[in-house]
Design a protein around this motif. Structure first.
Motif, PDB file in Angstrom:
ATOM      1  N   GLN A  42      -7.033   0.540  -0.953  1.00  0.00           N
ATOM      2  CA  GLN A  42      -7.351  -0.644  -0.147  1.00  0.00           C
ATOM      3  C   GLN A  42      -8.536  -0.323   0.774  1.00  0.00           C
ATOM      4  O   GLN A  42      -9.469  -1.105   0.873  1.00  0.00           O
ATOM      5  CB  GLN A  42      -6.120  -1.056   0.679  1.00  0.00           C
ATOM      6  CG  GLN A  42      -6.347  -2.299   1.514  1.00  0.00           C
ATOM      7  CD  GLN A  42      -5.049  -2.792   2.180  1.00  0.00           C
ATOM      8  OE1 GLN A  42      -4.001  -2.170   2.077  1.00  0.00           O
ATOM      9  NE2 GLN A  42      -5.139  -3.911   2.866  1.00  0.00           N
TER      10      GLN A  42
ATOM     11  N   THR B 154       0.833  -1.205   0.000  1.00  0.00           N
ATOM     12  CA  THR B 154       0.000   0.000   0.000  1.00  0.00           C
ATOM     13  C   THR B 154       0.868   1.255   0.000  1.00  0.00           C
ATOM     14  O   THR B 154       0.579   2.225  -0.711  1.00  0.00           O
ATOM     15  CB  THR B 154      -0.941  -0.007   1.225  1.00  0.00           C
ATOM     16  OG1 THR B 154      -1.843  -1.116   1.083  1.00  0.00           O
ATOM     17  CG2 THR B 154      -1.743   1.276   1.341  1.00  0.00           C
TER      18      THR B 154
ATOM     19  N   ASP C  28      -5.393  -1.668  -5.264  1.00  0.00           N
ATOM     20  CA  ASP C  28      -4.900  -2.188  -3.985  1.00  0.00           C
ATOM     21  C   ASP C  28      -5.935  -3.136  -3.377  1.00  0.00           C
ATOM     22  O   ASP C  28      -6.921  -2.696  -2.796  1.00  0.00           O
ATOM     23  CB  ASP C  28      -4.583  -1.019  -3.042  1.00  0.00           C
ATOM     24  CG  ASP C  28      -3.734  -1.452  -1.847  1.00  0.00           C
ATOM     25  OD1 ASP C  28      -3.530  -2.676  -1.657  1.00  0.00           O
ATOM     26  OD2 ASP C  28      -3.287  -0.557  -1.100  1.00  0.00           O
ATOM     27  N   GLU C  29      -5.718  -4.391  -3.531  1.00  0.00           N
ATOM     28  CA  GLU C  29      -6.607  -5.452  -3.049  1.00  0.00           C
ATOM     29  C   GLU C  29      -8.060  -5.260  -3.510  1.00  0.00           C
ATOM     30  O   GLU C  29      -8.972  -5.147  -2.702  1.00  0.00           O
ATOM     31  CB  GLU C  29      -6.521  -5.572  -1.516  1.00  0.00           C
ATOM     32  CG  GLU C  29      -5.107  -5.917  -1.052  1.00  0.00           C
ATOM     33  CD  GLU C  29      -5.052  -6.427   0.392  1.00  0.00           C
ATOM     34  OE1 GLU C  29      -6.073  -6.895   0.903  1.00  0.00           O
ATOM     35  OE2 GLU C  29      -3.969  -6.346   0.981  1.00  0.00           O
TER      36      GLU C  29
HETATM   37 MG   LIG Z   1      -1.983  -2.852   2.010  1.00  0.00          MG
END
Ligand SMILES: [Mg+2]
Ligand SMILES: Nc1ncnc2c1ncn2[C@@H]1O[C@H](COP(=O)(O)OP(=O)(O)OP(=O)(O)O)[C@@H](O)[C@H]1O
Length: 246
Positions: free
Chosen positions: A87, A43, A168-169
């Motif tokens: 995220q 991140t 991010d994810e």
């Molecule tokens: Mg992360």
């Protein structure tokens, strides 16, 4: 052909070095997966690339199409075709989601289109990720479920059609149908817009849908392994131990 180049990046946050000499190069149309244990710096890398003020670049540089964009403001980076899906997107109760998306569209495309057309693009981007229009009348991410937030971030991406997109994810907290919708959005933009990606994930499952060209593993702020899809399979089966040597 667009290319995002991260050269020798060393990043500090709160006086602590969290990324060390990271090199990564993503061309349009390529999909790179970025994996790595919790706290390894994934991140932080995405926020540093976008220009978050807390993440101080101590060494190295970031190039987009050969232009040094290391120290540009985040909105300037967005205008040049970089996109980040967070995220953990922050809630902003005071702004309606439709207002935000319309403003983003106009900032990106310079108000080339009529307000009605823009609103229609915004509505269709939301429908494209399997959500109903009424969600646009709510505050930004206010009370949205985890999966709804991830889908809205994909809607934002579909609207802005970035050259290079960092996710991010995008698969975290998303149900099986949602995962398919998110993967479809990623693949759609790859085909239609030749978008290139850095996809941060812990799981092999999304990579089965989007087929990465390369998989990188970050550990303690450094890229420790790069390889094909088999790297994600190895991590899935044997854990990070199998690819990270201490
Ligand atoms: Mg992360
Ligand atoms: N703003 C900050 N202030 C202090 N420490 C930070 C900050 N941002 C990141 N860190 C630290 O940097 C390290 C890397 O964090 P980061 O969020 O980048 O990890 P990650 O790889 O994304 O982990 P996860 O898989 O859990 O999302 C962690 O030790 C984290 O606590």
């Amino acid at each position: 052909m667009s290319e995002l180049k991260i050269e020798n990046l060393t990043v500090e946050v709160e006086g602590k070095v969290i990324l060390r000499n990271v090199n990564l190069s993503v061309k349009q149309g390529e999909i790179h997966a970025l994996m790595g244990p919790n706290g390894s710096g994934k991140t932080s890398l995405s926020l540093a690339i976008m220009g978050h003020q807390k993440y101080k670049i101590r060494e190295g540089r970031i190039l987009l199409d050969g232009e040094d964009i290391t120290n540009l403001e985040p909105n300037e980076k967005v205008k040049r075709g970089l996109f980040l899906a967070f995220q953990n997107p922050v809630e902003i109760d005071s702004i309606k989601l439709s207002t935000l998306l319309v403003a983003e569209y106009n900032a990106f495309y310079g108000e080339r289109t009529t307000p009605l057309e823009v609103l229609n693009y915004v509505k269709s981007s939301v429908k494209n990720v399997g959500l109903t229009e009424s969600i646009l009348n709510r505050g930004v991410f206010q009370g949205f479920s985890g999966g709804e937030k991830k889908r809205i971030e994909m809607a934002q991406m579909l609207l802005l059609k970035p050259k290079i997109s960092i996710l991010d994810e995008p698969d975290s907290g998303v149900d099986v149908d949602g995962l398919k919708i998110i993967a479809d959005a990623i693949n759609k933009l790859k085909v239609e817009n030749n978008t290139g990606y850095i996809i941060i994930t812990h799981y092999r499952r999304i990579l089965d849908y989007v087929n990465p060209d390369l998989v990188h593993v970050l550990n303690k702020g450094t890229v420790v392994a790069s390889g094909g899809k088999e790297l994600a399979r190895l991590i899935d089966e044997k854990g990070y131990e199998a690819v990270i040597k201490n």
